[in-house]
Design a protein around this motif. Structure first.
Motif, PDB file in Angstrom:
ATOM      1  N   TRP A  90       1.426   3.724  -6.585  1.00 36.42           N
ATOM      2  CA  TRP A  90       2.191   3.383  -5.377  1.00 36.42           C
ATOM      3  C   TRP A  90       3.733   4.125  -5.822  1.00 36.42           C
ATOM      4  O   TRP A  90       3.786   4.249  -6.890  1.00 36.42           O
ATOM      5  CB  TRP A  90       2.535   1.838  -5.459  1.00 36.42           C
ATOM      6  CG  TRP A  90       1.658   1.116  -4.824  1.00 36.42           C
ATOM      7  CD1 TRP A  90       0.228   1.115  -4.668  1.00 36.42           C
ATOM      8  CD2 TRP A  90       1.895   0.191  -3.587  1.00 36.42           C
ATOM      9  NE1 TRP A  90      -0.471   0.481  -3.869  1.00 36.42           N
ATOM     10  CE2 TRP A  90       0.445  -0.163  -3.080  1.00 36.42           C
ATOM     11  CE3 TRP A  90       3.056  -0.173  -2.933  1.00 36.42           C
ATOM     12  CZ2 TRP A  90       0.421  -1.233  -2.031  1.00 36.42           C
ATOM     13  CZ3 TRP A  90       2.834  -1.143  -1.949  1.00 36.42           C
ATOM     14  CH2 TRP A  90       1.450  -1.746  -1.505  1.00 36.42           C
ATOM     15  N   THR A 156      -4.289  -3.406   3.734  1.00 31.90           N
ATOM     16  CA  THR A 156      -2.782  -3.711   3.940  1.00 31.90           C
ATOM     17  C   THR A 156      -2.284  -2.685   4.967  1.00 31.90           C
ATOM     18  O   THR A 156      -2.346  -1.636   4.719  1.00 31.90           O
ATOM     19  CB  THR A 156      -2.021  -3.696   2.634  1.00 31.90           C
ATOM     20  OG1 THR A 156      -2.783  -4.745   1.689  1.00 31.90           O
ATOM     21  CG2 THR A 156      -0.771  -4.171   2.776  1.00 31.90           C
ATOM     22  N   TYR A 209       9.394  -6.454  -1.419  1.00 35.76           N
ATOM     23  CA  TYR A 209       9.868  -6.256  -2.842  1.00 35.76           C
ATOM     24  C   TYR A 209       8.746  -6.572  -3.842  1.00 35.76           C
ATOM     25  O   TYR A 209       8.509  -6.136  -4.989  1.00 35.76           O
ATOM     26  CB  TYR A 209      11.306  -7.025  -2.924  1.00 35.76           C
ATOM     27  CG  TYR A 209      11.763  -6.967  -4.410  1.00 35.76           C
ATOM     28  CD1 TYR A 209      12.984  -5.993  -4.350  1.00 35.76           C
ATOM     29  CD2 TYR A 209      11.609  -7.387  -5.692  1.00 35.76           C
ATOM     30  CE1 TYR A 209      13.756  -5.715  -5.492  1.00 35.76           C
ATOM     31  CE2 TYR A 209      12.332  -7.292  -6.539  1.00 35.76           C
ATOM     32  CZ  TYR A 209      13.289  -6.335  -6.540  1.00 35.76           C
ATOM     33  OH  TYR A 209      14.123  -6.131  -7.884  1.00 35.76           O
ATOM     34  N   ALA A 210       8.315  -8.000  -3.653  1.00 32.73           N
ATOM     35  CA  ALA A 210       7.332  -8.546  -4.578  1.00 32.73           C
ATOM     36  C   ALA A 210       6.210  -7.681  -4.535  1.00 32.73           C
ATOM     37  O   ALA A 210       5.477  -7.481  -5.825  1.00 32.73           O
ATOM     38  CB  ALA A 210       6.714 -10.010  -4.200  1.00 32.73           C
ATOM     39  N   VAL A 211       5.606  -7.207  -3.474  1.00 35.07           N
ATOM     40  CA  VAL A 211       4.429  -6.323  -3.816  1.00 35.07           C
ATOM     41  C   VAL A 211       4.711  -5.015  -4.297  1.00 35.07           C
ATOM     42  O   VAL A 211       3.968  -4.595  -5.046  1.00 35.07           O
ATOM     43  CB  VAL A 211       3.986  -5.999  -2.239  1.00 35.07           C
ATOM     44  CG1 VAL A 211       2.768  -4.907  -2.068  1.00 35.07           C
ATOM     45  CG2 VAL A 211       3.556  -7.395  -1.273  1.00 35.07           C
ATOM     46  N   VAL A 213       7.154  -4.458  -6.640  1.00 38.66           N
ATOM     47  CA  VAL A 213       6.941  -4.934  -7.923  1.00 38.66           C
ATOM     48  C   VAL A 213       5.517  -4.953  -8.922  1.00 38.66           C
ATOM     49  O   VAL A 213       5.335  -4.949  -9.858  1.00 38.66           O
ATOM     50  CB  VAL A 213       7.895  -6.172  -8.275  1.00 38.66           C
ATOM     51  CG1 VAL A 213       7.572  -6.668  -9.807  1.00 38.66           C
ATOM     52  CG2 VAL A 213       9.267  -5.953  -8.047  1.00 38.66           C
ATOM     53  N   GLN A 214       4.692  -5.704  -7.874  1.00 36.67           N
ATOM     54  CA  GLN A 214       3.350  -5.908  -8.307  1.00 36.67           C
ATOM     55  C   GLN A 214       2.713  -4.582  -8.633  1.00 36.67           C
ATOM     56  O   GLN A 214       1.563  -4.534  -9.537  1.00 36.67           O
ATOM     57  CB  GLN A 214       2.469  -6.776  -7.267  1.00 36.67           C
ATOM     58  CG  GLN A 214       0.896  -7.033  -7.425  1.00 36.67           C
ATOM     59  CD  GLN A 214       0.335  -7.661  -6.560  1.00 36.67           C
ATOM     60  OE1 GLN A 214       1.035  -8.283  -5.506  1.00 36.67           O
ATOM     61  NE2 GLN A 214      -0.867  -7.790  -6.364  1.00 36.67           N
ATOM     62  N   HIS A 215       2.838  -3.422  -7.841  1.00 38.19           N
ATOM     63  CA  HIS A 215       2.258  -2.202  -8.191  1.00 38.19           C
ATOM     64  C   HIS A 215       3.257  -1.301  -8.946  1.00 38.19           C
ATOM     65  O   HIS A 215       3.107  -0.145  -8.980  1.00 38.19           O
ATOM     66  CB  HIS A 215       2.240  -1.641  -6.853  1.00 38.19           C
ATOM     67  CG  HIS A 215       1.121  -2.351  -5.960  1.00 38.19           C
ATOM     68  ND1 HIS A 215       1.095  -3.166  -5.205  1.00 38.19           N
ATOM     69  CD2 HIS A 215      -0.390  -1.863  -5.844  1.00 38.19           C
ATOM     70  CE1 HIS A 215       0.218  -3.709  -4.595  1.00 38.19           C
ATOM     71  NE2 HIS A 215      -0.795  -2.966  -5.225  1.00 38.19           N
ATOM     72  N   ARG A 218       9.868  -1.040  -9.191  1.00 36.76           N
ATOM     73  CA  ARG A 218      11.004  -1.910  -8.845  1.00 36.76           C
ATOM     74  C   ARG A 218      12.232  -1.291  -7.897  1.00 36.76           C
ATOM     75  O   ARG A 218      12.904  -0.487  -8.575  1.00 36.76           O
ATOM     76  CB  ARG A 218      11.467  -2.434 -10.125  1.00 36.76           C
ATOM     77  CG  ARG A 218      12.627  -3.514 -10.176  1.00 36.76           C
ATOM     78  CD  ARG A 218      12.828  -3.940 -11.518  1.00 36.76           C
ATOM     79  NE  ARG A 218      11.796  -4.606 -12.019  1.00 36.76           N
ATOM     80  CZ  ARG A 218      11.277  -5.717 -11.964  1.00 36.76           C
ATOM     81  NH1 ARG A 218      12.063  -6.741 -11.073  1.00 36.76           N
ATOM     82  NH2 ARG A 218      10.272  -6.467 -12.422  1.00 36.76           N
TER      83      ARG A 218
END
Length: 219
Positions: A90, A156, A209-211, A213-215, A218
């Motif tokens: 990503w 997704t 944002y959370a997705v 960061v998960q990958h 940031r």
């Protein structure tokens, strides 16, 4: 009887003594005959070291070939692993930006809560696909302006909205970092920016944002 036994024993003793071979009686010729029995006529007729070196050379060639095969297999594995890693990689969709609105915010600017993440920046900035996928749709979508939807490998959907120009076509395969369009102010906006939405399985939106960061990204 005793006298007869003594005579017999005396005769037996003489026979043993007469048949005994003393080591000192072996001649040099006898030793030569024994030596030839074990070594052959010429002790230098067989070059053992040359045969051993030949076998070492053959073994060395086999090992070298095996090493080349192992290195080729390692390189193939590295390439395959690298390709797999790139597929799942990503990246950020834009550079030179600042976040101007986050998921879940509420304002008179939106009919409901804000459903994406806004990257504000100069109009005409390149927009990159965040990951590998296939272009699902492109075109003008009312308040979203010029929008591109890309379906990732896991199903997704990623929405890229308010573009000034779309640079991909439906059905096109894209990779992470590939330019898919350019930022703009089309649709319902107060200035040029990319509105990014994430829809797992093509369903409702979640916090981009959370997705990211998960990958490992940031914003």
């Amino acid at each position: 009887m005793a006298g007869a036994f003594a005579l017999i024993m005396a005769g037996f003793g003489s026979a043993v003594v007469g048949g005994h071979v003393d080591d000192s009686t072996l001649s040099a010729g006898d030793y030569q005959t024994i030596s030839e029995t074990y070594t052959g006529d010429d002790i230098n007729s067989v070059d053992v070291s040359r045969d051993f070196d030949r076998k070492l050379d053959e073994q060395g060639k086999i090992q070298a070939d095996q090493m080349l095969i192992a290195l080729e297999e390692r390189d193939d594995l590295i390439k395959k692993t690298s390709a797999e890693a790139k597929k799942n990689q990503w990246v950020l969709p834009v550079t030179g930006y600042h976040l101007s609105a986050r998921f879940g915010q509420r304002s008179g600017l939106w009919s409901r809560m804000h459903t994406g993440l806004d990257f504000a920046g100069p109009s005409g900035s390149a927009i990159s696909s965040v990951a590998s996928g296939t272009v699902k749709s492109t075109g003008y979508e009312g308040a979203y302006g010029n929008r591109t939807v890309i379906t990732l490998l896991d199903g997704t959907d990623i929405w890229y909205c308010h573009q000034s120009r779309i640079a991909v076509s439906v059905g096109e395969k894209v990779g992470p970092g590939q330019v898919i369009g350019y930022t703009g102010s089309t649709g319902n906006v107060t200035g040029p920016h990319l509105h990014l939405e994430v829809h797992p399985g093509g369903g409702g939106p979640v916090d981009p944002y959370a997705v990211l960061v998960q990958h490992g990204i940031r914003p």
